[in-house]
Design a protein around this motif. Sequence first.
Motif, PDB file in Angstrom:
ATOM      1  N   LYS A 139      -6.310   6.046  -5.501  1.00 45.75           N
ATOM      2  CA  LYS A 139      -7.594   5.412  -5.226  1.00 45.75           C
ATOM      3  C   LYS A 139      -7.506   3.970  -5.701  1.00 45.75           C
ATOM      4  O   LYS A 139      -6.931   3.698  -6.760  1.00 45.75           O
ATOM      5  CB  LYS A 139      -8.734   6.130  -5.967  1.00 45.75           C
ATOM      6  CG  LYS A 139     -10.094   5.484  -5.759  1.00 45.75           C
ATOM      7  CD  LYS A 139     -11.185   6.199  -6.562  1.00 45.75           C
ATOM      8  CE  LYS A 139     -12.524   5.495  -6.414  1.00 45.75           C
ATOM      9  NZ  LYS A 139     -13.604   6.173  -7.207  1.00 45.75           N
ATOM     10  N   LYS A 140      -8.056   3.053  -4.939  1.00 48.62           N
ATOM     11  CA  LYS A 140      -8.020   1.656  -5.331  1.00 48.62           C
ATOM     12  C   LYS A 140      -9.238   1.302  -6.197  1.00 48.62           C
ATOM     13  O   LYS A 140     -10.337   1.811  -5.976  1.00 48.62           O
ATOM     14  CB  LYS A 140      -7.976   0.749  -4.099  1.00 48.62           C
ATOM     15  CG  LYS A 140      -6.650   0.803  -3.355  1.00 48.62           C
ATOM     16  CD  LYS A 140      -6.603  -0.221  -2.221  1.00 48.62           C
ATOM     17  CE  LYS A 140      -5.228  -0.241  -1.560  1.00 48.62           C
ATOM     18  NZ  LYS A 140      -5.148  -1.264  -0.488  1.00 48.62           N
ATOM     19  N   LEU A 170      -4.175  -3.251  -9.665  1.00 47.87           N
ATOM     20  CA  LEU A 170      -4.368  -4.080  -8.472  1.00 47.87           C
ATOM     21  C   LEU A 170      -3.113  -4.070  -7.585  1.00 47.87           C
ATOM     22  O   LEU A 170      -2.838  -5.012  -6.850  1.00 47.87           O
ATOM     23  CB  LEU A 170      -4.739  -5.528  -8.838  1.00 47.87           C
ATOM     24  CG  LEU A 170      -6.019  -5.705  -9.668  1.00 47.87           C
ATOM     25  CD1 LEU A 170      -6.222  -7.176 -10.031  1.00 47.87           C
ATOM     26  CD2 LEU A 170      -7.238  -5.168  -8.940  1.00 47.87           C
ATOM     27  N   ALA A 171      -2.359  -2.975  -7.680  1.00 52.25           N
ATOM     28  CA  ALA A 171      -1.097  -2.868  -6.930  1.00 52.25           C
ATOM     29  C   ALA A 171      -1.342  -2.532  -5.472  1.00 52.25           C
ATOM     30  O   ALA A 171      -2.319  -1.872  -5.107  1.00 52.25           O
ATOM     31  CB  ALA A 171      -0.221  -1.793  -7.564  1.00 52.25           C
ATOM     32  N   GLN A 172      -0.400  -2.982  -4.633  1.00 54.85           N
ATOM     33  CA  GLN A 172      -0.427  -2.696  -3.196  1.00 54.85           C
ATOM     34  C   GLN A 172       0.842  -1.926  -2.824  1.00 54.85           C
ATOM     35  O   GLN A 172       1.887  -2.110  -3.446  1.00 54.85           O
ATOM     36  CB  GLN A 172      -0.495  -3.988  -2.391  1.00 54.85           C
ATOM     37  CG  GLN A 172      -1.645  -4.909  -2.789  1.00 54.85           C
ATOM     38  CD  GLN A 172      -3.009  -4.263  -2.598  1.00 54.85           C
ATOM     39  OE1 GLN A 172      -3.342  -3.862  -1.474  1.00 54.85           O
ATOM     40  NE2 GLN A 172      -3.789  -4.161  -3.667  1.00 54.85           N
ATOM     41  N   THR A 193       4.112  -6.496  -6.452  1.00 54.36           N
ATOM     42  CA  THR A 193       2.756  -6.710  -5.949  1.00 54.36           C
ATOM     43  C   THR A 193       1.690  -6.745  -7.037  1.00 54.36           C
ATOM     44  O   THR A 193       0.531  -7.032  -6.728  1.00 54.36           O
ATOM     45  CB  THR A 193       2.364  -5.585  -4.976  1.00 54.36           C
ATOM     46  OG1 THR A 193       2.115  -4.372  -5.704  1.00 54.36           O
ATOM     47  CG2 THR A 193       3.453  -5.334  -3.942  1.00 54.36           C
ATOM     48  N   ALA A 194       2.040  -6.457  -8.299  1.00 60.28           N
ATOM     49  CA  ALA A 194       0.987  -6.214  -9.288  1.00 60.28           C
ATOM     50  C   ALA A 194       1.298  -6.770 -10.673  1.00 60.28           C
ATOM     51  O   ALA A 194       2.465  -6.784 -11.093  1.00 60.28           O
ATOM     52  CB  ALA A 194       0.754  -4.704  -9.406  1.00 60.28           C
ATOM     53  N   PHE A 250      -4.172  -0.294  -6.600  1.00 59.34           N
ATOM     54  CA  PHE A 250      -3.864   0.955  -7.290  1.00 59.34           C
ATOM     55  C   PHE A 250      -3.500   0.720  -8.757  1.00 59.34           C
ATOM     56  O   PHE A 250      -3.017  -0.359  -9.128  1.00 59.34           O
ATOM     57  CB  PHE A 250      -2.677   1.661  -6.616  1.00 59.34           C
ATOM     58  CG  PHE A 250      -2.935   2.089  -5.200  1.00 59.34           C
ATOM     59  CD1 PHE A 250      -3.726   3.193  -4.918  1.00 59.34           C
ATOM     60  CD2 PHE A 250      -2.372   1.382  -4.146  1.00 59.34           C
ATOM     61  CE1 PHE A 250      -3.955   3.591  -3.608  1.00 59.34           C
ATOM     62  CE2 PHE A 250      -2.588   1.775  -2.833  1.00 59.34           C
ATOM     63  CZ  PHE A 250      -3.381   2.878  -2.562  1.00 59.34           C
ATOM     64  N   ILE A 251      -3.695   1.758  -9.560  1.00 61.27           N
ATOM     65  CA  ILE A 251      -3.202   1.802 -10.939  1.00 61.27           C
ATOM     66  C   ILE A 251      -1.943   2.657 -10.933  1.00 61.27           C
ATOM     67  O   ILE A 251      -1.912   3.722 -10.313  1.00 61.27           O
ATOM     68  CB  ILE A 251      -4.269   2.391 -11.872  1.00 61.27           C
ATOM     69  CG1 ILE A 251      -5.397   1.378 -12.052  1.00 61.27           C
ATOM     70  CG2 ILE A 251      -3.666   2.785 -13.225  1.00 61.27           C
ATOM     71  CD1 ILE A 251      -6.647   1.944 -12.623  1.00 61.27           C
ATOM     72  N   GLY A 252      -0.888   2.172 -11.588  1.00 61.01           N
ATOM     73  CA  GLY A 252       0.377   2.896 -11.548  1.00 61.01           C
ATOM     74  C   GLY A 252       1.123   2.869 -12.865  1.00 61.01           C
ATOM     75  O   GLY A 252       0.908   1.984 -13.713  1.00 61.01           O
TER      76      GLY A 252
END
Length: 264
Positions: A107-108, A131-133, A143-144, A243-245
């Motif tokens: 989930k973003k 804030l990853a893509q 990306t983040a 995304f959070i990763g």
Amino acid sequence: MRKIYSLLLAGSIVFAVSCQSGQKKAGEKSAQVEKTEAAPELNKLSAEETSNGWQLLFDGTTSTGWRGYNKTEFPKGWEIVDGTLHCIGTGTGEAGAENGGDIIYDKKFKNFDLKLDWKISKGGNSGIFYLAQEVKDWPIWKTAPEMQVLDNANHPDAQLGKDGNRQAGSLYDLIPAVPQNAKPFGEWNSIEIICFKGTVVYKQNGEKVLEFHLWTDDWKKMVAASKFPEYNKDWADVAKEGFIGFQDHGDDVWYRNVKIKNMD
């Protein structure tokens, strides 16, 4: 008679003092019991957190909500064990990360307050992204922004970069965490990442360690002087939602108590 009376009087005084002392000790013990609070349950929200809008991202028993970056399934390089999300170390560092891969919550988020605990193995390395893509054939770090997760005492990355900006709690390769208050490998650290309309704050073990502002001229200058443009010329243009990763760097790392408050 007077002697007997004196003995009785002395005995009464001793008895009274003894009672008072006993009552005081009982009172002290009672006060100590009142001060003892139950430890918070792991991977649970308190009633206050729930009422304030916090959401649990990891239930402690399943991988629900999590999947591999650029994948549809939860990777075999991770497991749920003892109430944690555990990245299984391979002993070969980044090369071994291919067996598992980074994971993201499906989930973003845009404006949020993220809290969690992490524990790293000896010489271990990992990271927390936001804030990853998802970009095909790219790793998440292209990306983040990242909060570094590291064993500062044993991993060489702690001595690289500039002014400690690759140590635990730092904005990786950009801003060092000050104070540097990470606990040693094998011990739990608590962190908080607040992201609101471009302002980002990192907290580690209860202390604010850095603050920066996305998309500003200062941000763009800082990124331009880093290693990131070499890998992604548009790295400074961080997305406003993503995304959070958690990173698989080939080392054992554990995450728990992952919770977020949406501030949109």
